[in-house]
Design a protein around this motif. Structure first.
Motif, PDB file in Angstrom:
ATOM      1  N   TYR A  18      42.304  39.617  52.792  1.00  0.00           N
ATOM      2  CA  TYR A  18      42.455  38.323  52.629  1.00  0.00           C
ATOM      3  C   TYR A  18      42.671  37.975  51.937  1.00  0.00           C
ATOM      4  CZ  TYR A  18      41.079  33.803  55.221  1.00  0.00           C
ATOM      5  OH  TYR A  18      40.693  32.747  54.706  1.00  0.00           O
ATOM      6  N   ASN A  19      41.919  38.641  51.173  1.00  0.00           N
ATOM      7  CA  ASN A  19      40.872  37.834  49.684  1.00  0.00           C
ATOM      8  C   ASN A  19      42.525  37.397  48.132  1.00  0.00           C
ATOM      9  OD1 ASN A  19      38.575  37.289  50.576  1.00  0.00           O
ATOM     10  ND2 ASN A  19      38.289  38.952  49.219  1.00  0.00           N
ATOM     11  N   ILE A  20      43.130  38.387  48.082  1.00  0.00           N
ATOM     12  CA  ILE A  20      44.425  37.986  47.570  1.00  0.00           C
ATOM     13  C   ILE A  20      45.768  37.397  48.367  1.00  0.00           C
ATOM     14  CG2 ILE A  20      46.305  40.198  46.963  1.00  0.00           C
ATOM     15  CD1 ILE A  20      44.662  42.637  47.084  1.00  0.00           C
ATOM     16  N   ILE A  21      45.440  37.295  49.556  1.00  0.00           N
ATOM     17  CA  ILE A  21      46.668  36.310  50.208  1.00  0.00           C
ATOM     18  C   ILE A  21      45.902  35.328  50.221  1.00  0.00           C
ATOM     19  CG2 ILE A  21      46.839  35.672  52.631  1.00  0.00           C
ATOM     20  CD1 ILE A  21      47.125  38.525  53.874  1.00  0.00           C
ATOM     21  N   TRP A  22      44.977  34.737  49.993  1.00  0.00           N
ATOM     22  CA  TRP A  22      44.396  33.995  49.928  1.00  0.00           C
ATOM     23  C   TRP A  22      44.153  33.402  48.130  1.00  0.00           C
ATOM     24  CZ3 TRP A  22      40.510  31.999  46.226  1.00  0.00           C
ATOM     25  CH2 TRP A  22      41.042  30.094  45.969  1.00  0.00           C
ATOM     26  N   PHE A  23      43.815  34.057  47.549  1.00  0.00           N
ATOM     27  CA  PHE A  23      44.379  33.902  45.906  1.00  0.00           C
ATOM     28  C   PHE A  23      46.134  33.238  45.588  1.00  0.00           C
ATOM     29  CE2 PHE A  23      45.692  35.415  41.924  1.00  0.00           C
ATOM     30  CZ  PHE A  23      44.963  34.451  41.389  1.00  0.00           C
ATOM     31  N   ALA A  26      46.576  29.949  46.917  1.00  0.00           N
ATOM     32  CA  ALA A  26      45.718  29.549  46.409  1.00  0.00           C
ATOM     33  C   ALA A  26      46.434  29.004  45.053  1.00  0.00           C
ATOM     34  CB  ALA A  26      43.993  29.768  45.882  1.00  0.00           C
ATOM     35  N   CYS A  27      46.736  29.633  44.459  1.00  0.00           N
ATOM     36  CA  CYS A  27      47.886  29.850  42.744  1.00  0.00           C
ATOM     37  C   CYS A  27      48.748  28.947  43.505  1.00  0.00           C
ATOM     38  CB  CYS A  27      48.110  31.294  42.458  1.00  0.00           C
ATOM     39  SG  CYS A  27      46.274  31.989  41.681  1.00  0.00           S
ATOM     40  N   SER A  29      49.673  26.977  45.824  1.00  0.00           N
ATOM     41  CA  SER A  29      49.018  25.687  45.849  1.00  0.00           C
ATOM     42  C   SER A  29      48.925  24.924  44.869  1.00  0.00           C
ATOM     43  CB  SER A  29      47.981  25.308  47.051  1.00  0.00           C
ATOM     44  OG  SER A  29      47.630  24.216  47.452  1.00  0.00           O
ATOM     45  N   ASN A  30      47.789  25.462  44.156  1.00  0.00           N
ATOM     46  CA  ASN A  30      48.554  24.513  42.497  1.00  0.00           C
ATOM     47  C   ASN A  30      49.589  24.578  42.116  1.00  0.00           C
ATOM     48  OD1 ASN A  30      45.716  23.898  41.031  1.00  0.00           O
ATOM     49  ND2 ASN A  30      46.228  25.616  39.593  1.00  0.00           N
ATOM     50  N   ALA A  31      50.418  25.513  41.902  1.00  0.00           N
ATOM     51  CA  ALA A  31      51.481  24.832  40.906  1.00  0.00           C
ATOM     52  C   ALA A  31      52.069  23.833  41.646  1.00  0.00           C
ATOM     53  CB  ALA A  31      52.381  26.307  40.845  1.00  0.00           C
ATOM     54  N   LEU A  32      52.632  23.700  43.115  1.00  0.00           N
ATOM     55  CA  LEU A  32      52.870  23.185  43.512  1.00  0.00           C
ATOM     56  C   LEU A  32      52.101  21.257  43.743  1.00  0.00           C
ATOM     57  CD1 LEU A  32      53.905  24.010  46.791  1.00  0.00           C
ATOM     58  CD2 LEU A  32      55.399  23.185  45.268  1.00  0.00           C
ATOM     59  N   ARG A  33      51.385  21.161  43.441  1.00  0.00           N
ATOM     60  CA  ARG A  33      50.255  20.311  43.118  1.00  0.00           C
ATOM     61  C   ARG A  33      50.669  19.723  41.490  1.00  0.00           C
ATOM     62  NH1 ARG A  33      45.339  17.732  44.949  1.00  0.00           N
ATOM     63  NH2 ARG A  33      45.195  19.531  46.823  1.00  0.00           N
ATOM     64  N   GLY A  63      49.658  34.086  38.504  1.00  0.00           N
ATOM     65  CA  GLY A  63      49.187  34.650  39.149  1.00  0.00           C
ATOM     66  C   GLY A  63      49.142  34.891  40.511  1.00  0.00           C
ATOM     67  N   ALA A  64      49.459  33.935  40.893  1.00  0.00           N
ATOM     68  CA  ALA A  64      50.568  34.825  42.646  1.00  0.00           C
ATOM     69  C   ALA A  64      51.281  35.544  42.462  1.00  0.00           C
ATOM     70  CB  ALA A  64      51.412  32.713  43.175  1.00  0.00           C
ATOM     71  N   GLU A  65      52.014  35.733  41.511  1.00  0.00           N
ATOM     72  CA  GLU A  65      53.435  36.924  41.154  1.00  0.00           C
ATOM     73  C   GLU A  65      52.092  38.363  41.119  1.00  0.00           C
ATOM     74  OE1 GLU A  65      56.272  37.095  41.947  1.00  0.00           O
ATOM     75  OE2 GLU A  65      56.339  35.188  41.939  1.00  0.00           O
ATOM     76  N   GLN A  66      50.960  38.071  40.502  1.00  0.00           N
ATOM     77  CA  GLN A  66      50.565  39.315  40.209  1.00  0.00           C
ATOM     78  C   GLN A  66      49.998  39.659  41.196  1.00  0.00           C
ATOM     79  OE1 GLN A  66      47.859  38.095  36.989  1.00  0.00           O
ATOM     80  NE2 GLN A  66      49.302  38.992  35.396  1.00  0.00           N
ATOM     81  N   GLY A  67      49.034  38.084  42.041  1.00  0.00           N
ATOM     82  CA  GLY A  67      48.432  38.353  43.543  1.00  0.00           C
ATOM     83  C   GLY A  67      49.703  39.272  44.507  1.00  0.00           C
ATOM     84  N   LYS A  68      50.986  39.185  44.177  1.00  0.00           N
ATOM     85  CA  LYS A  68      51.658  39.578  45.353  1.00  0.00           C
ATOM     86  C   LYS A  68      52.185  41.310  44.685  1.00  0.00           C
ATOM     87  CE  LYS A  68      54.702  36.405  45.437  1.00  0.00           C
ATOM     88  NZ  LYS A  68      56.386  34.920  44.900  1.00  0.00           N
ATOM     89  N   GLU A  69      52.154  41.055  43.547  1.00  0.00           N
ATOM     90  CA  GLU A  69      51.811  42.480  43.357  1.00  0.00           C
ATOM     91  C   GLU A  69      51.340  43.684  43.747  1.00  0.00           C
ATOM     92  OE1 GLU A  69      53.101  43.072  39.624  1.00  0.00           O
ATOM     93  OE2 GLU A  69      54.644  41.372  39.825  1.00  0.00           O
ATOM     94  N   LEU A  70      50.107  43.537  43.772  1.00  0.00           N
ATOM     95  CA  LEU A  70      48.459  43.957  44.116  1.00  0.00           C
ATOM     96  C   LEU A  70      48.559  44.179  45.230  1.00  0.00           C
ATOM     97  CD1 LEU A  70      46.190  45.416  42.971  1.00  0.00           C
ATOM     98  CD2 LEU A  70      44.706  42.851  43.131  1.00  0.00           C
ATOM     99  N   LEU A  71      48.957  42.971  46.395  1.00  0.00           N
ATOM    100  CA  LEU A  71      48.770  43.076  47.422  1.00  0.00           C
ATOM    101  C   LEU A  71      49.976  43.845  48.121  1.00  0.00           C
ATOM    102  CD1 LEU A  71      47.783  42.040  50.578  1.00  0.00           C
ATOM    103  CD2 LEU A  71      49.600  39.842  50.335  1.00  0.00           C
ATOM    104  N   ALA A  72      51.186  43.750  47.706  1.00  0.00           N
ATOM    105  CA  ALA A  72      52.342  44.524  48.224  1.00  0.00           C
ATOM    106  C   ALA A  72      51.702  46.415  48.314  1.00  0.00           C
ATOM    107  CB  ALA A  72      53.341  44.564  47.585  1.00  0.00           C
ATOM    108  N   GLN A  73      51.376  46.584  47.041  1.00  0.00           N
ATOM    109  CA  GLN A  73      50.830  47.663  46.170  1.00  0.00           C
ATOM    110  C   GLN A  73      49.586  48.408  47.405  1.00  0.00           C
ATOM    111  OE1 GLN A  73      49.406  47.999  42.155  1.00  0.00           O
ATOM    112  NE2 GLN A  73      50.994  47.761  41.257  1.00  0.00           N
ATOM    113  N   ARG A  74      49.077  47.883  47.756  1.00  0.00           N
ATOM    114  CA  ARG A  74      47.314  47.913  48.351  1.00  0.00           C
ATOM    115  C   ARG A  74      47.942  48.098  49.789  1.00  0.00           C
ATOM    116  NH1 ARG A  74      42.749  47.622  47.315  1.00  0.00           N
ATOM    117  NH2 ARG A  74      42.771  47.183  44.578  1.00  0.00           N
ATOM    118  N   LEU A  75      48.813  47.417  50.563  1.00  0.00           N
ATOM    119  CA  LEU A  75      49.427  47.634  52.165  1.00  0.00           C
ATOM    120  C   LEU A  75      50.617  48.634  52.178  1.00  0.00           C
ATOM    121  CD1 LEU A  75      50.150  43.772  52.475  1.00  0.00           C
ATOM    122  CD2 LEU A  75      48.244  45.344  53.439  1.00  0.00           C
ATOM    123  N   GLY A  76      51.516  49.214  50.702  1.00  0.00           N
ATOM    124  CA  GLY A  76      52.501  50.480  50.571  1.00  0.00           C
ATOM    125  C   GLY A  76      51.356  51.254  51.188  1.00  0.00           C
ATOM    126  N   LYS A  77      50.110  51.378  50.831  1.00  0.00           N
ATOM    127  CA  LYS A  77      49.298  52.568  50.688  1.00  0.00           C
ATOM    128  C   LYS A  77      49.232  52.848  52.532  1.00  0.00           C
ATOM    129  CE  LYS A  77      46.777  52.755  47.071  1.00  0.00           C
ATOM    130  NZ  LYS A  77      45.945  52.527  45.971  1.00  0.00           N
TER     131      LYS A  77
END
Length: 77
Positions: A18-23, A26-27, A29-33, A63-77
């Motif tokens: 959840y924390n990675i998804i939130w991050f 947030a990244c 949303s920040n890019a859009l703002r 940051g968003a790309e790194q977070g997505k990559e990390l989440l994909a790795q963790r969910l792929g396990k």
């Protein structure tokens, strides 16, 4: 019960995931703002400020790309 335990109970998602998804959200949303801030600075003719916001926007995207990559790795396990 702690706030984190409540979040996991309510969302059904592990806190760390959840924390990675939130991050990532947030990244993004920040890019859009920051796009609005870039445009505002450009309208005012302040290229230094527009460049500053563009750099910040790039870091948010990174940051968003790194977070997505990390989440994909963790969910792929």
């Amino acid at each position: 019960m702690s706030i984190n335990a409540d979040a996991q109970t309510v969302t059904g998602t592990k806190d760390k995931d959840y924390n990675i998804i939130w991050f990532v959200e947030a990244c993004l949303s920040n890019a859009l703002r920051l796009e609005t801030y870039v445009q505002d600075a450009e309208k005012d003719g302040d290229s230094d400020l527009a460049d500053f916001f563009r750099r910040a926007q790039g870091e948010s995207r990174k940051g968003a790309e790194q977070g997505k990559e990390l989440l994909a790795q963790r969910l792929g396990k």
